[in-house]
Design a protein around this motif. Structure first.
Motif, short mmCIF file in Angstrom:
data_model
loop_
_atom_site.label_atom_id
_atom_site.label_comp_id
_atom_site.label_asym_id
_atom_site.label_seq_id
_atom_site.Cartn_x
_atom_site.Cartn_y
_atom_site.Cartn_z
N SER A 26 0.82 -1.20 0.00
CA SER A 26 0.00 0.00 0.00
C SER A 26 0.86 1.26 0.00
O SER A 26 1.85 1.35 0.74
N SER A 27 0.49 2.24 -0.80
CA SER A 27 1.32 3.43 -0.99
C SER A 27 1.27 4.41 0.17
O SER A 27 2.08 5.33 0.23
N ASN A 28 0.30 4.26 1.10
CA ASN A 28 0.15 5.27 2.15
C ASN A 28 0.57 4.78 3.53
O ASN A 28 0.10 5.30 4.54
N LEU A 29 1.47 3.80 3.58
CA LEU A 29 1.95 3.34 4.88
C LEU A 29 2.87 4.40 5.50
O LEU A 29 3.65 5.04 4.81
N SER A 30 2.78 4.53 6.82
CA SER A 30 3.59 5.52 7.53
C SER A 30 4.74 4.83 8.25
O SER A 30 4.93 3.61 8.15
N TYR A 31 5.48 5.61 9.02
CA TYR A 31 6.61 5.06 9.76
C TYR A 31 6.16 4.08 10.83
O TYR A 31 6.97 3.27 11.29
N TRP A 32 4.89 4.13 11.24
CA TRP A 32 4.41 3.19 12.26
C TRP A 32 4.50 1.75 11.78
O TRP A 32 4.60 0.83 12.59
N TRP A 33 4.45 1.53 10.47
CA TRP A 33 4.53 0.16 9.95
C TRP A 33 5.96 -0.37 9.96
O TRP A 33 6.19 -1.53 9.66
N GLY A 34 6.92 0.46 10.31
CA GLY A 34 8.32 0.00 10.35
C GLY A 34 8.67 -0.74 11.62
O GLY A 34 9.74 -1.36 11.69
N PHE A 35 7.80 -0.69 12.65
CA PHE A 35 8.14 -1.34 13.91
C PHE A 35 8.18 -2.86 13.78
O PHE A 35 8.87 -3.54 14.54
N GLY A 36 7.43 -3.41 12.84
CA GLY A 36 7.47 -4.86 12.63
C GLY A 36 8.84 -5.31 12.17
O GLY A 36 9.40 -6.29 12.69
N LEU A 37 9.42 -4.59 11.21
CA LEU A 37 10.76 -4.92 10.72
C LEU A 37 11.80 -4.68 11.82
O LEU A 37 12.74 -5.48 11.98
N LEU A 38 11.64 -3.60 12.58
CA LEU A 38 12.58 -3.33 13.68
C LEU A 38 12.54 -4.44 14.72
O LEU A 38 13.56 -4.83 15.27
N ALA A 39 11.35 -4.96 14.99
CA ALA A 39 11.22 -6.06 15.94
C ALA A 39 11.92 -7.31 15.41
O ALA A 39 12.58 -8.04 16.17
N ALA A 40 11.80 -7.56 14.11
CA ALA A 40 12.49 -8.72 13.51
C ALA A 40 14.01 -8.57 13.62
O ALA A 40 14.72 -9.54 13.94
N ILE A 41 14.50 -7.35 13.38
CA ILE A 41 15.95 -7.10 13.52
C ILE A 41 16.39 -7.32 14.96
O ILE A 41 17.43 -7.91 15.23
N ARG A 42 15.55 -6.86 15.91
CA ARG A 42 15.88 -7.04 17.33
C ARG A 42 15.93 -8.51 17.69
O ARG A 42 16.77 -8.93 18.48
N LEU A 43 15.03 -9.31 17.13
CA LEU A 43 15.01 -10.75 17.42
C LEU A 43 16.32 -11.40 16.97
O LEU A 43 16.90 -12.21 17.71
#
Length: 400
Positions: A26-43
């Motif tokens: 989706s073209s209108n995703l904000s920075y809030w959707w980046g926390f999922g990737l950050l959580a994966a990196i943290r794991l």
């Protein structure tokens, strides 16, 4: 052989291209959707630092605390491993908590993403369990007494309670058998979480991501690379700076001072406090005077995370277009923060009373939400002059 390698290489590159480069989102995703990737990196970072630290850890009640100090002082780079691992738990849970609240605000639990939401909740609950049992092997004074208090809560269950506590301890006190059991589970669970995370990613790709408007975005999608890659890169850099501040300048600020004292079963702490990420649940638990009632309250807290799947009655997904629900959401967030503050306060007036009121308030959200959904839908349908419409059309009519 060369042909097989060529086919394998082609398969790998096509998979990377389909899911990491040309994947439409989706073209209108904000920075809030980046926390999922950050959580994966943290794991990934947690697994690497955890396994590396375990190489020097001594699994014995008399030597565990000293071995942690040995890693900190004598192992080259050991202080960095320990601080990254200890603070990484908090960073990991911050990312997941923000991701869950973001999903709750934008209605990410709505059809067809029910499986995605359920897997996310399973990951969160697994992380909380992993964090608790990983708190024990350090053998600090606070972690030792915290494990004693929390595990002994099972004794409130009639008939089998004492048997369960003895089984959890592996004896009649938190001793070497307990340490072995908790360390083994703590070593195993992150790999299980990694497996569930892969299922979560697969479900996300299958059913798509939610978006700011909470509408069907299949008509307006763009490739993941380069737009979202660069956008997420900003979030990753900001998170790296935030994490580095804790690791290099304030590594012990999220820990309790008493946990830097070797465990002593003969010296009881005056005020036993869990880690910050357990404080809201701990506040609810202790707000009920009856011990069995407090233990029973933990169940509804866990189940409430699945509740949005069943109590959602609104055709509008995003809270951006639900002004009443939006206020309820912010009240819930404020209530959780209040419970976190109450959880670290002494068990005395007026903290007990405030905790009881805040505990009731946190559950009221899930009681009021279904009523709000029907009320807001009625207001929307009345103002738009249309019947009950799917989320996409209702949101479009609001925008008009």
């Amino acid at each position: 052989m060369a042909r097989r390698l060529s086919i394998l290489k082609q398969l790998i590159f096509s998979t990377v291209n389909n899911y990491l480069i040309d994947y439409l989102i989706s073209s209108n995703l904000s920075y809030w959707w980046g926390f999922g990737l950050l959580a994966a990196i943290r794991l990934v970072i947690q697994i690497i630092t955890g396994v590396s630290s375990a190489m020097y850890y001594t699994l014995h009640v008399d030597l565990a605390f000293l071995s942690v100090e040995h890693i900190m002082r004598d192992v080259k780079g050991g202080w960095l491993l320990c601080y990254m691992y200890a603070n990484g738990v908090s960073m990991f849970l911050i990312m997941v908590y923000l991701y869950i609240f973001c999903g709750l605000y934008y209605g990410s639990y709505a059809s067809p993403r029910e499986l995605v939401w359920c897997l996310g909740v399973v990951i969160l609950l697994s992380m909380i369990i992993t964090a608790f049992i990983g708190y024990v092997p350090s053998r600090g004074q606070m972690s030792s007494w915290g494990a004693t208090v929390i595990t002994s809560l099972a004794s409130a269950i009639s008939v089998v309670g004492d048997t369960i506590v003895t089984w959890l301890w592996g004896g009649f006190s938190v001793d070497n058998a307990t340490l072995n059991c908790f360390f083994s589970l703590h070593y195993l669970l992150p790999f299980i979480i990694a497996g569930v995370s892969i299922l979560y990613l697969a479900a996300s790709y299958q059913y798509g991501s939610n978006n700011l408007l909470g509408i069907n975005s299949s008509v307006d999608k763009i490739a993941l690379y380069p737009y979202f890659y660069v956008k997420d890169l900003v979030g990753r850099v900001a998170f790296a700076i935030f994490f580095s501040i804790f690791v290099f300048y304030a590594p012990n600020v999220l820990g309790h001072p008493d946990n830097y004292i070797p465990a002593n079963p003969m010296s009881t702490l005056a005020h036993i406090v869990p880690e910050w990420y357990f404080l809201p649940v701990y506040a609810i638990l202790r707000s009920i005077p009856n011990k069995l009632g407090g233990v029973a309250a933990i169940g509804p807290v866990s189940v409430s995370l699945f509740a949005p799947l069943f109590i959602n009655t609104s055709y509008v997904c995003s809270s951006s277009f639900r002004p009443i629900h939006q206020k309820m959401f912010w009240l819930l967030l404020a209530d959780c923060l209040l419970l976190g503050w109450i959880g670290c306060q002494p068990v005395e007036a007026p903290y007990v009373t405030i905790g009881q009121i805040a505990s009731v308030g946190s559950f009221l959200y899930f009681v009021i939400t279904p009523i709000l959904g029907k009320l807001e839908d009625r207001l929307i349908n009345t103002s738009s002059g249309e019947g009950k419409l799917p989320c996409f059309f209702v949101t479009t009519s609001i925008m008009r």
